[in-house]
Design an enzyme around this catalytic site. Structure first.
Site, short mmCIF file in Angstrom:
data_model
loop_
_atom_site.label_atom_id
_atom_site.label_comp_id
_atom_site.label_asym_id
_atom_site.label_seq_id
_atom_site.Cartn_x
_atom_site.Cartn_y
_atom_site.Cartn_z
CE LYS A 105 26.35 33.38 48.20
NZ LYS A 105 27.39 33.14 47.18
CB ALA A 192 32.21 29.01 47.61
N GLY A 193 34.11 27.33 45.63
CA GLY A 193 35.18 26.33 45.64
C GLY A 193 35.32 25.50 44.40
CG ASN A 214 31.64 35.10 40.39
OD1 ASN A 214 31.05 36.02 40.91
ND2 ASN A 214 32.37 35.30 39.30
CB THR A 215 36.39 32.41 41.04
OG1 THR A 215 35.86 33.24 42.06
CG2 THR A 215 37.80 32.85 40.71
#
EC number: 2.8.1.10
Lengths: 262, 66
Positions: A105, A192-193, A214-215
């Site tokens: 990535k 992401a996001g 992830n988060t």
């Protein structure tokens, strides 16, 4: 692995075929044990990993590979923290040696406040990596013009940010994301996001091949439960996309017949 | 001999090769990757790759990331 209920619904990136359409990160967890449990609960087959210096003062500290095992998950090494193409290539060459994989990535960041990609440098780095034999999944902005350039330069997958990394704000530009999906002949992933399950559903409903997060899992109050929710969300969104949604109408359409009323 | 490892200068006795360095540091060679003076050292070449005074070595591994 029950990444998808739809029989035979798989996706392929750089010649590797996967059933699960949920890729999870391995950052920000309390510990590697929780991380491994969340990746299992997510039904993930691919996990992203970072490459960093070993801690020489304590060589016996826990290592990621002892918990999230490379024989269980496909590792997708990232270039997080790289701001130039040269940094990215140096990092991924080390990753290739550490793991033996060429699927990577690429993320070349511009600025530590919003962590949005520097697309000019990303494109340059992609060309260097492709010529070095890497299969590159590319984190990018949701700009369809740059997305096309990445594909033409040999990207194995296009991975636009829905919103800034770790912001949890969901898809900010459905129009651009839709244009990227429509024009691309390589897999498109929201990377992401994503903040919660409905964000993942929406990404899949508009036709993304997979979602990377992830988060949203790691910072949930219960990461394991959220990982399970995300697994279901990705499946639900994918099946709704395959099923084809009903048209939107201005006015009501009765579900019960109006004839034969008493 | 003095080496710069992961940005830190460290003094060692005589180390003949990269395999000896990795062992000296207590690391599992199967879980790390080594760069010597900006060149990747393939794991299969640890025994054949000599270490010289003043070398700049990077030793990395996989950690959690998104």
């Amino acid at each position: 692995m029950d990444g998808s209920i739809q029989q035979g619904d798989t996706w392929t990136v750089a010649g590797r075929t996967f059933t699960s359409r949920l890729i999870v990160g391995t950052g920000k967890y309390k510990d590697y044990a929780e991380n491994a449990a969340a990746a299992e609960a997510a039904g993930a087959e691919i996990v992203t990993v970072a490459v960093r210096r070993v801690n020489l003062s304590d060589p016996n500290q826990p290592m990621l590979v002892d918990y999230v095992k490379p024989d269980r998950f496909t590792f997708l090494p990232n270039t997080a923290g790289c701001f130039t193409g040269e940094d990215a290539i140096r990092t991924l060459r080390l990753a290739r040696e550490a793991g033996g994989w060429d699927l990577v990535k690429l993320e070349v960041l511009s600025n530590t406040k919003h962590l949005l990609p520097d697309m000019e440098e990303t494109l340059r780095a992609l060309k260097l990596l492709v010529s070095d034999g890497f299969q590159v999944m590319v984190y990018c902005t949701d700009d369809p013009v740059y997305a096309k350039k990445l594909e033409e330069a040999g990207a194995a997958a296009i991975m636009p940010a829905a919103a800034p990394i770790g912001s949890g704000r969901g898809i900010q530009n459905f129009l651009n994301l839709g244009l990227i999906i429509e024009q691309s002949s390589v897999p498109v992933l929201v990377d992401a996001g994503v903040g919660t399950a409905s964000d993942a559903v929406l990404a899949m409903e508009i036709g993304c091949d997979a979602v990377l997060m992830n988060t949203a899992i790691a910072e949930a109050r219960s990461p394991i439960l959220m990982a399970d929710a995300m697994k279901h969300a990705v499946i639900a969104g994918r099946e709704a996309f395959l099923a084809g949604r009903m048209p939107k109408r201005m006015y009501a359409e009765p579900s019960s017949p109006l004839s034969g009323l008493i | 001999m003095t080496l710069t490892i992961n940005g830190e200068e460290r003094a060692f006795g005589t180390l003949s090769n990269v395999a000896a360095l990795v062992a000296e540091l207590g690391l599992d060679a199967r879980k790390v990757a080594v760069e010597r003076n900006l060149e990747i050292v393939p794991r299969s070449a640890y025994l054949q790759t000599a270490i010289a005074d003043g070398d700049r070595i990077e030793i990395v591994h996989f950690i959690g990331g998104g």
